[in-house]
Design a protein around this motif. Structure first.
Motif, PDB file in Angstrom:
ATOM      1  N   VAL A 100      -6.061 -13.657  -4.789  1.00 40.94           N
ATOM      2  CA  VAL A 100      -6.588 -12.620  -5.680  1.00 40.94           C
ATOM      3  C   VAL A 100      -7.846 -11.984  -5.088  1.00 40.94           C
ATOM      4  O   VAL A 100      -7.973 -10.757  -5.044  1.00 40.94           O
ATOM      5  N   LEU A 101      -8.754 -12.831  -4.589  1.00 42.35           N
ATOM      6  CA  LEU A 101     -10.056 -12.315  -4.112  1.00 42.35           C
ATOM      7  C   LEU A 101      -9.892 -11.253  -3.032  1.00 42.35           C
ATOM      8  O   LEU A 101     -10.676 -10.312  -2.959  1.00 42.35           O
ATOM      9  N   SER A 102      -8.863 -11.427  -2.194  1.00 41.78           N
ATOM     10  CA  SER A 102      -8.656 -10.485  -1.092  1.00 41.78           C
ATOM     11  C   SER A 102      -8.497  -9.059  -1.609  1.00 41.78           C
ATOM     12  O   SER A 102      -8.826  -8.108  -0.919  1.00 41.78           O
ATOM     13  N   PHE A 103      -7.968  -8.917  -2.846  1.00 42.89           N
ATOM     14  CA  PHE A 103      -7.625  -7.586  -3.381  1.00 42.89           C
ATOM     15  C   PHE A 103      -8.755  -6.936  -4.174  1.00 42.89           C
ATOM     16  O   PHE A 103      -8.576  -5.830  -4.667  1.00 42.89           O
ATOM     17  N   LEU A 134      -9.086  -8.934  14.813  1.00 44.36           N
ATOM     18  CA  LEU A 134      -7.921  -8.041  14.888  1.00 44.36           C
ATOM     19  C   LEU A 134      -8.258  -6.762  15.630  1.00 44.36           C
ATOM     20  O   LEU A 134      -9.398  -6.270  15.549  1.00 44.36           O
ATOM     21  N   LEU A 135      -7.261  -6.216  16.311  1.00 45.38           N
ATOM     22  CA  LEU A 135      -7.416  -4.863  16.873  1.00 45.38           C
ATOM     23  C   LEU A 135      -7.600  -3.929  15.683  1.00 45.38           C
ATOM     24  O   LEU A 135      -6.980  -4.145  14.629  1.00 45.38           O
ATOM     25  N   SER A 136      -8.393  -2.872  15.856  1.00 47.27           N
ATOM     26  CA  SER A 136      -8.667  -2.064  14.658  1.00 47.27           C
ATOM     27  C   SER A 136      -7.395  -1.425  14.097  1.00 47.27           C
ATOM     28  O   SER A 136      -7.263  -1.267  12.886  1.00 47.27           O
ATOM     29  N   SER A 137      -6.402  -1.091  14.973  1.00 42.88           N
ATOM     30  CA  SER A 137      -5.158  -0.494  14.449  1.00 42.88           C
ATOM     31  C   SER A 137      -4.395  -1.519  13.599  1.00 42.88           C
ATOM     32  O   SER A 137      -3.820  -1.194  12.564  1.00 42.88           O
ATOM     33  N   ASN A 138      -4.396  -2.791  14.019  1.00 40.51           N
ATOM     34  CA  ASN A 138      -3.709  -3.833  13.250  1.00 40.51           C
ATOM     35  C   ASN A 138      -4.433  -4.089  11.930  1.00 40.51           C
ATOM     36  O   ASN A 138      -3.812  -4.243  10.887  1.00 40.51           O
ATOM     37  N   GLU A 139      -5.759  -4.118  12.009  1.00 43.74           N
ATOM     38  CA  GLU A 139      -6.534  -4.355  10.786  1.00 43.74           C
ATOM     39  C   GLU A 139      -6.253  -3.242   9.770  1.00 43.74           C
ATOM     40  O   GLU A 139      -6.067  -3.496   8.583  1.00 43.74           O
ATOM     41  N   GLU A 140      -6.193  -2.024  10.285  1.00 47.73           N
ATOM     42  CA  GLU A 140      -5.936  -0.862   9.419  1.00 47.73           C
ATOM     43  C   GLU A 140      -4.565  -0.969   8.766  1.00 47.73           C
ATOM     44  O   GLU A 140      -4.406  -0.703   7.573  1.00 47.73           O
ATOM     45  N   ILE A 142      -2.854  -3.681   8.053  1.00 48.57           N
ATOM     46  CA  ILE A 142      -2.850  -4.738   7.020  1.00 48.57           C
ATOM     47  C   ILE A 142      -3.625  -4.251   5.786  1.00 48.57           C
ATOM     48  O   ILE A 142      -3.178  -4.402   4.648  1.00 48.57           O
ATOM     49  N   LYS A 143      -4.776  -3.638   6.034  1.00 47.99           N
ATOM     50  CA  LYS A 143      -5.609  -3.161   4.917  1.00 47.99           C
ATOM     51  C   LYS A 143      -4.856  -2.122   4.091  1.00 47.99           C
ATOM     52  O   LYS A 143      -4.839  -2.157   2.865  1.00 47.99           O
ATOM     53  N   GLN A 144      -4.227  -1.202   4.795  1.00 46.43           N
ATOM     54  CA  GLN A 144      -3.513  -0.118   4.089  1.00 46.43           C
ATOM     55  C   GLN A 144      -2.353  -0.656   3.283  1.00 46.43           C
ATOM     56  O   GLN A 144      -2.160  -0.294   2.133  1.00 46.43           O
ATOM     57  N   PHE A 145      -1.559  -1.545   3.905  1.00 45.31           N
ATOM     58  CA  PHE A 145      -0.358  -2.021   3.217  1.00 45.31           C
ATOM     59  C   PHE A 145      -0.719  -2.815   1.963  1.00 45.31           C
ATOM     60  O   PHE A 145      -0.122  -2.634   0.907  1.00 45.31           O
ATOM     61  N   VAL A 151     -10.308  -7.615   6.069  1.00 41.06           N
ATOM     62  CA  VAL A 151      -9.499  -8.813   6.342  1.00 41.06           C
ATOM     63  C   VAL A 151     -10.461  -9.836   6.948  1.00 41.06           C
ATOM     64  O   VAL A 151     -10.954  -9.651   8.053  1.00 41.06           O
ATOM     65  N   LEU A 152     -10.759 -10.895   6.185  1.00 36.88           N
ATOM     66  CA  LEU A 152     -11.835 -11.799   6.584  1.00 36.88           C
ATOM     67  C   LEU A 152     -11.351 -12.998   7.403  1.00 36.88           C
ATOM     68  O   LEU A 152     -10.249 -13.502   7.190  1.00 36.88           O
TER      69      LEU A 152
END
Ligand SMILES: C[S@@+](CC[C@H](N)C(=O)[O-])C[C@H]1O[C@@H](n2cnc3c(N)ncnc32)[C@H](O)[C@@H]1O
Length: 224
Positions: A100-103, A134-140, A142-145, A151-152
């Motif tokens: 839950v906290l992640s969201f 994470l590579l910034s494209s990968n982080e993006e 995951i964050k977007q989806f 992403v900690l």
């Protein structure tokens, strides 16, 4: 879609974690972002504890309420946001957040959780954690989806818990992969399911496969 338990490890992992905690019938427990109320129902039925389940989503609240009614469990189910939850300071002995906290806005939610816990109370969280930078494209991606603001890593989570005032922080890695869930799946299907949800579910599984070994869940245990 009516998934009964929506956190990696499922109810079996929840049972394992709570086995080591000192819960009694007098314990007051808050399940933050309870979803359909599977964990809250287990804690009330197994320990006879006084459980409050809260979630921001009205469909989850409806499903959690119908679960408690079906099993005649005296669990209080309340709609609200953990970023600002109007209950008294020091109400709970245990607060639990499973995926839950992640969201949410993490510092705000942790401040609220700290306030709601009694002194010496325990906070237990099961949250998405990255093992590598994470590579910034990968982080993006995951964050977007998932609609996350960050992403900690394990260290980031521990720092955040420390900054929020928590002590005796322990982080445990979940033993099974995020793609495994040892509990028997349970579904409380909604009458109407947007067909788009199936695509979202497939995208979610694709992300889990793509980031296997990079994204894991950690269990964080700490004390107020
Ligand atoms: C991945 S689900 C986990 C549900 C449940 N804890 C479980 O393990 O089955 C995340 C839940 O957090 C809830 N949620 C999201 N933001 C919230 C907020 N600000 N306050 C309370 N609940 C929230 C969602 O509605 C959803 O039910």
């Amino acid at each position: 879609m009516g998934v009964g338990g929506a956190h990696p490890g499922g109810l079996n992992l929840t049972k394992e974690i709570f086995y080591s905690e000192k819960i009694s019938r007098a314990s007051r427990i808050l399940d933050v972002g309870c979803g359909t109320g599977q964990t809250a129902a287990y804690l009330a039925a197994h320990y006879g504890a006084k459980v409050t389940a809260m979630d921001i989503n009205p469909i989850m609240i409806e499903k959690a309420k119908s679960r408690m009614m079906q099993y005649q469990l005296p669990v209080e189910v309340i709609r609200g946001s953990i970023e600002d939850f109007p209950l008294k300071d020091g109400t709970f002995d245990f607060i639990l957040s499973e995926s839950v906290l992640s969201f949410v806005n993490k510092p705000r939610a942790l401040k609220e959780i700290f306030r709601l816990l009694k002194s010496g109370g325990r906070f237990i969280a099961n949250e998405l954690t990255t093992n590598n930078k994470l590579l910034s494209s990968n982080e993006e991606e995951i964050k977007q989806f998932y609609g996350l603001d960050s992403v900690l890593s394990e260290t980031d989570w521990v720092d955040l818990l420390e900054q929020s005032g928590f002590k005796n922080i322990k982080a445990l890695i979940q033993k099974s992969s995020m793609l495994q869930n040892d509990s028997t799946p349970e579904f409380q299907h909604s009458e109407y399911m947007d067909p788009g949800l199936y695509t979202v579910m497939i995208q979610h599984l694709n992300i889990l496969v793509k980031y296997q070994g990079i994204l894991d869940n950690r269990i964080f245990l700490c004390t107020r």
